[in-house]
Design a protein around this motif. Sequence first.
Motif, PDB file in Angstrom:
ATOM      1  N   ALA A   1       0.826  -1.205   0.000  1.00  0.00           N
ATOM      2  CA  ALA A   1       0.000   0.000   0.000  1.00  0.00           C
ATOM      3  C   ALA A   1       0.862   1.257   0.000  1.00  0.00           C
ATOM      4  O   ALA A   1       0.563   2.229  -0.705  1.00  0.00           O
ATOM      5  CB  ALA A   1      -0.927  -0.006   1.211  1.00  0.00           C
ATOM      6  N   GLY A   2       1.944   1.263   0.777  1.00  0.00           N
ATOM      7  CA  GLY A   2       2.820   2.423   0.801  1.00  0.00           C
ATOM      8  C   GLY A   2       3.484   2.679  -0.538  1.00  0.00           C
ATOM      9  O   GLY A   2       3.604   3.826  -0.984  1.00  0.00           O
ATOM     10  N   VAL A   3       3.909   1.593  -1.199  1.00  0.00           N
ATOM     11  CA  VAL A   3       4.501   1.738  -2.535  1.00  0.00           C
ATOM     12  C   VAL A   3       3.437   2.209  -3.531  1.00  0.00           C
ATOM     13  O   VAL A   3       3.699   3.061  -4.390  1.00  0.00           O
ATOM     14  CB  VAL A   3       5.126   0.398  -2.988  1.00  0.00           C
ATOM     15  CG1 VAL A   3       5.664   0.513  -4.412  1.00  0.00           C
ATOM     16  CG2 VAL A   3       6.252  -0.015  -2.035  1.00  0.00           C
TER      17      VAL A   3
ATOM     18  N   LEU B   1       4.449   6.900  -1.197  1.00  0.00           N
ATOM     19  CA  LEU B   1       4.707   7.714  -0.010  1.00  0.00           C
ATOM     20  C   LEU B   1       6.198   7.984   0.139  1.00  0.00           C
ATOM     21  O   LEU B   1       7.023   7.093  -0.044  1.00  0.00           O
ATOM     22  CB  LEU B   1       4.197   6.991   1.243  1.00  0.00           C
ATOM     23  CG  LEU B   1       2.692   6.702   1.312  1.00  0.00           C
ATOM     24  CD1 LEU B   1       2.368   5.953   2.604  1.00  0.00           C
ATOM     25  CD2 LEU B   1       1.892   7.995   1.229  1.00  0.00           C
ATOM     26  N   GLU B   2       6.528   9.212   0.485  1.00  0.00           N
ATOM     27  CA  GLU B   2       7.924   9.541   0.777  1.00  0.00           C
ATOM     28  C   GLU B   2       8.336   9.013   2.137  1.00  0.00           C
ATOM     29  O   GLU B   2       9.515   8.844   2.422  1.00  0.00           O
ATOM     30  CB  GLU B   2       8.118  11.061   0.733  1.00  0.00           C
ATOM     31  CG  GLU B   2       7.915  11.653  -0.659  1.00  0.00           C
ATOM     32  CD  GLU B   2       8.172  13.138  -0.676  1.00  0.00           C
ATOM     33  OE1 GLU B   2       8.484  13.707   0.396  1.00  0.00           O
ATOM     34  OE2 GLU B   2       8.071  13.744  -1.759  1.00  0.00           O
ATOM     35  N   ARG B   3       7.344   8.785   2.989  1.00  0.00           N
ATOM     36  CA  ARG B   3       7.576   8.189   4.305  1.00  0.00           C
ATOM     37  C   ARG B   3       6.311   7.438   4.688  1.00  0.00           C
ATOM     38  O   ARG B   3       5.212   7.918   4.451  1.00  0.00           O
ATOM     39  CB  ARG B   3       7.886   9.269   5.345  1.00  0.00           C
ATOM     40  CG  ARG B   3       8.192   8.717   6.723  1.00  0.00           C
ATOM     41  CD  ARG B   3       8.542   9.835   7.677  1.00  0.00           C
ATOM     42  NE  ARG B   3       8.875   9.325   8.996  1.00  0.00           N
ATOM     43  CZ  ARG B   3       9.190  10.072  10.034  1.00  0.00           C
ATOM     44  NH1 ARG B   3       9.216  11.386   9.892  1.00  0.00           N
ATOM     45  NH2 ARG B   3       9.480   9.532  11.193  1.00  0.00           N
ATOM     46  N   TYR B   4       6.468   6.264   5.263  1.00  0.00           N
ATOM     47  CA  TYR B   4       5.300   5.461   5.602  1.00  0.00           C
ATOM     48  C   TYR B   4       4.370   6.240   6.529  1.00  0.00           C
ATOM     49  O   TYR B   4       4.805   6.860   7.502  1.00  0.00           O
ATOM     50  CB  TYR B   4       5.721   4.154   6.274  1.00  0.00           C
ATOM     51  CG  TYR B   4       4.553   3.245   6.563  1.00  0.00           C
ATOM     52  CD1 TYR B   4       4.027   2.420   5.579  1.00  0.00           C
ATOM     53  CD2 TYR B   4       3.964   3.247   7.815  1.00  0.00           C
ATOM     54  CE1 TYR B   4       2.939   1.608   5.828  1.00  0.00           C
ATOM     55  CE2 TYR B   4       2.870   2.427   8.088  1.00  0.00           C
ATOM     56  CZ  TYR B   4       2.363   1.621   7.094  1.00  0.00           C
ATOM     57  OH  TYR B   4       1.285   0.825   7.344  1.00  0.00           O
ATOM     58  N   ASP B   5       3.089   6.225   6.216  1.00  0.00           N
ATOM     59  CA  ASP B   5       2.090   6.969   6.982  1.00  0.00           C
ATOM     60  C   ASP B   5       0.917   6.034   7.276  1.00  0.00           C
ATOM     61  O   ASP B   5       0.120   5.725   6.392  1.00  0.00           O
ATOM     62  CB  ASP B   5       1.616   8.190   6.184  1.00  0.00           C
ATOM     63  CG  ASP B   5       0.663   9.084   6.973  1.00  0.00           C
ATOM     64  OD1 ASP B   5       0.207   8.667   8.069  1.00  0.00           O
ATOM     65  OD2 ASP B   5       0.370  10.199   6.505  1.00  0.00           O
ATOM     66  N   ARG B   6       0.816   5.593   8.499  1.00  0.00           N
ATOM     67  CA  ARG B   6      -0.229   4.649   8.870  1.00  0.00           C
ATOM     68  C   ARG B   6      -1.623   5.211   8.619  1.00  0.00           C
ATOM     69  O   ARG B   6      -2.544   4.476   8.242  1.00  0.00           O
ATOM     70  CB  ARG B   6      -0.097   4.287  10.349  1.00  0.00           C
ATOM     71  CG  ARG B   6      -1.167   3.319  10.822  1.00  0.00           C
ATOM     72  CD  ARG B   6      -1.137   3.100  12.324  1.00  0.00           C
ATOM     73  NE  ARG B   6      -2.130   2.107  12.691  1.00  0.00           N
ATOM     74  CZ  ARG B   6      -3.407   2.373  12.947  1.00  0.00           C
ATOM     75  NH1 ARG B   6      -3.835   3.617  12.876  1.00  0.00           N
ATOM     76  NH2 ARG B   6      -4.251   1.417  13.275  1.00  0.00           N
TER      77      ARG B   6
ATOM     78  N   ARG C   1      14.880  -2.113  -3.647  1.00  0.00           N
ATOM     79  CA  ARG C   1      13.937  -2.336  -2.550  1.00  0.00           C
ATOM     80  C   ARG C   1      14.398  -1.628  -1.286  1.00  0.00           C
ATOM     81  O   ARG C   1      13.590  -1.037  -0.566  1.00  0.00           O
ATOM     82  CB  ARG C   1      13.755  -3.840  -2.303  1.00  0.00           C
ATOM     83  CG  ARG C   1      13.184  -4.587  -3.498  1.00  0.00           C
ATOM     84  CD  ARG C   1      12.670  -5.973  -3.106  1.00  0.00           C
ATOM     85  NE  ARG C   1      13.706  -6.855  -2.560  1.00  0.00           N
ATOM     86  CZ  ARG C   1      14.470  -7.656  -3.290  1.00  0.00           C
ATOM     87  NH1 ARG C   1      14.350  -7.669  -4.627  1.00  0.00           N
ATOM     88  NH2 ARG C   1      15.356  -8.438  -2.719  1.00  0.00           N
ATOM     89  N   CYS C   2      15.685  -1.674  -1.022  1.00  0.00           N
ATOM     90  CA  CYS C   2      16.221  -0.966   0.150  1.00  0.00           C
ATOM     91  C   CYS C   2      15.963   0.532   0.062  1.00  0.00           C
ATOM     92  O   CYS C   2      15.688   1.191   1.080  1.00  0.00           O
ATOM     93  CB  CYS C   2      17.733  -1.202   0.270  1.00  0.00           C
ATOM     94  SG  CYS C   2      18.207  -2.832   0.860  1.00  0.00           S
ATOM     95  N   ALA C   3      16.054   1.077  -1.142  1.00  0.00           N
ATOM     96  CA  ALA C   3      15.939   2.520  -1.320  1.00  0.00           C
ATOM     97  C   ALA C   3      14.509   3.024  -1.169  1.00  0.00           C
ATOM     98  O   ALA C   3      14.302   4.219  -0.929  1.00  0.00           O
ATOM     99  CB  ALA C   3      16.482   2.921  -2.693  1.00  0.00           C
ATOM    100  N   ASN C   4      13.529   2.152  -1.280  1.00  0.00           N
ATOM    101  CA  ASN C   4      12.150   2.613  -1.142  1.00  0.00           C
ATOM    102  C   ASN C   4      11.842   2.893   0.328  1.00  0.00           C
ATOM    103  O   ASN C   4      12.071   2.038   1.193  1.00  0.00           O
ATOM    104  CB  ASN C   4      11.180   1.562  -1.685  1.00  0.00           C
ATOM    105  CG  ASN C   4       9.748   2.060  -1.672  1.00  0.00           C
ATOM    106  OD1 ASN C   4       9.053   1.963  -0.664  1.00  0.00           O
ATOM    107  ND2 ASN C   4       9.306   2.604  -2.797  1.00  0.00           N
ATOM    108  N   PRO C   5      11.309   4.074   0.652  1.00  0.00           N
ATOM    109  CA  PRO C   5      11.097   4.440   2.059  1.00  0.00           C
ATOM    110  C   PRO C   5      10.057   3.588   2.769  1.00  0.00           C
ATOM    111  O   PRO C   5      10.060   3.540   4.002  1.00  0.00           O
ATOM    112  CB  PRO C   5      10.647   5.902   1.972  1.00  0.00           C
ATOM    113  CG  PRO C   5      10.105   6.073   0.592  1.00  0.00           C
ATOM    114  CD  PRO C   5      10.935   5.172  -0.274  1.00  0.00           C
ATOM    115  N   CYS C   6       9.188   2.917   2.030  1.00  0.00           N
ATOM    116  CA  CYS C   6       8.190   2.061   2.670  1.00  0.00           C
ATOM    117  C   CYS C   6       8.668   0.621   2.831  1.00  0.00           C
ATOM    118  O   CYS C   6       7.938  -0.210   3.385  1.00  0.00           O
ATOM    119  CB  CYS C   6       6.886   2.097   1.879  1.00  0.00           C
ATOM    120  SG  CYS C   6       6.067   3.702   1.911  1.00  0.00           S
TER     121      CYS C   6
END
Length: 447
Positions: A345-347, A351-356, A384-389
């Motif tokens: 969902a975050g991807v 999202l630039e940062r995960y947001d619950r 995958r590591c680079a994605n913030p989520c």
Amino acid sequence: MEDHDTGAGAPEVGVSRASPPSGGPSPSAGRPRQAGPQSGNGQAGDAQHQRGKARKRRKRRRGRKVFARDDSPVATAAAVGAPASVGPAAPAPVPLPSAPQSRPEQPMHRPPMQELPVFAALDLGTNNCRLLVAVPQRHGQFRVIDAFSRIVRLGEGLTANGHLSQAAMDRAVEALKICGDKLRNRKIRKARLIATEACRTADNGVEFLQRVEREAGLKLEIIDRQTEARLAVSGCGSLVERDTQGVVLFDIGGGSSEIALIDLTGQRSPRLANHIVSWTSLPVGVVSLAERFGGRTVTREIFAAMVDDVAVRLKSFDGRDRLSHVLTSPKFHLLGTSGTVTTLAGVHLDLERYDRRRVDGLWMDRDSVDRMVEKLVGWDFQQRCANPCIGADRADLVLAGCAILEAIRAVWPSERLRVADRGLREGILSELMADDGVWRNSGRGRA
């Protein structure tokens, strides 16, 4: 290593923003009346007028009433309107809304506001250690007042060795010590502290929990898989809408994956778990699957092999067809509660940062899920590591989770998937509060 999930990534709770005063004096209140004819050259009157303007500006700027004589020192913000003998109040065990400041004409001492009962839930899984502390609100709901979540990878190496490693146990104990401190700092009415698949299957699981009791002061219970499935369902009740006819709820964990089939075609009861018609717990999760097939370098062939491995396990699930009468209905859907679906969902939301707040309760259609899985399978480990989520903590596990998800979607195809950033802890809290009766007589959840 911190985990993004319920509570840890949620906004602060129990803090209310101050609203502008509604009953204060009007702008003309307290304004000096126009003086009579000035004597002499009017300088004395002007000087007095200027001092009055300065005081008025000071009042407006500071946003409070100040009653001070010209020859007295300026009162401080803490002293204005409060008796000098009142000192700082001791911290309350549960944050409550601040009481209005006493007026001079009112009694100094008021009866204390009734405290809300505090409940706690701790879930030590194969991958995460998570804690929630909450107070009840209106019927069926609660407010989180403290939370903790950390990726500890307790089950690291368990598939190959059959026991918990020393390093994994050390990580978990350190996280549990923090949880223990949080619990001891509050007056907890009821708590339930559980351990799941890693401690269920490890040959040294019981010995590890004895160490936890000695070093962290916490006594954890190992729950069975049926209880784990029921608690996951209980935690997601508010995400199942009233007109829903059927749901397949799945919780992709680190060492196991729980799946519950929920039939809502009959009369609905307050507890969603009462409608479970079939369930299973697969002895495979993101950690165990990634350790067997590899998580860093995952080709499309390896990914397909992981999906097939889970599919074979699902074929032996005898109750898989118990929702066949609603599978084609638009009122049937999947409900996923795990790091896998929240990551997708975050991807999906970029999202630039995960947001619950944006993820929990999100609906994703079939095409969106397909695109996100395809995107992740096409990324290498560094992407995958680079994605913030996702991040480095999940980069080697997320594709194993996607493989489990794809196997589930093949058995129970649905046009809609709802994402839940909640699960076992919320289920524990809901059951503790319901059993304690806090919602029985009051919509506010007072005991």
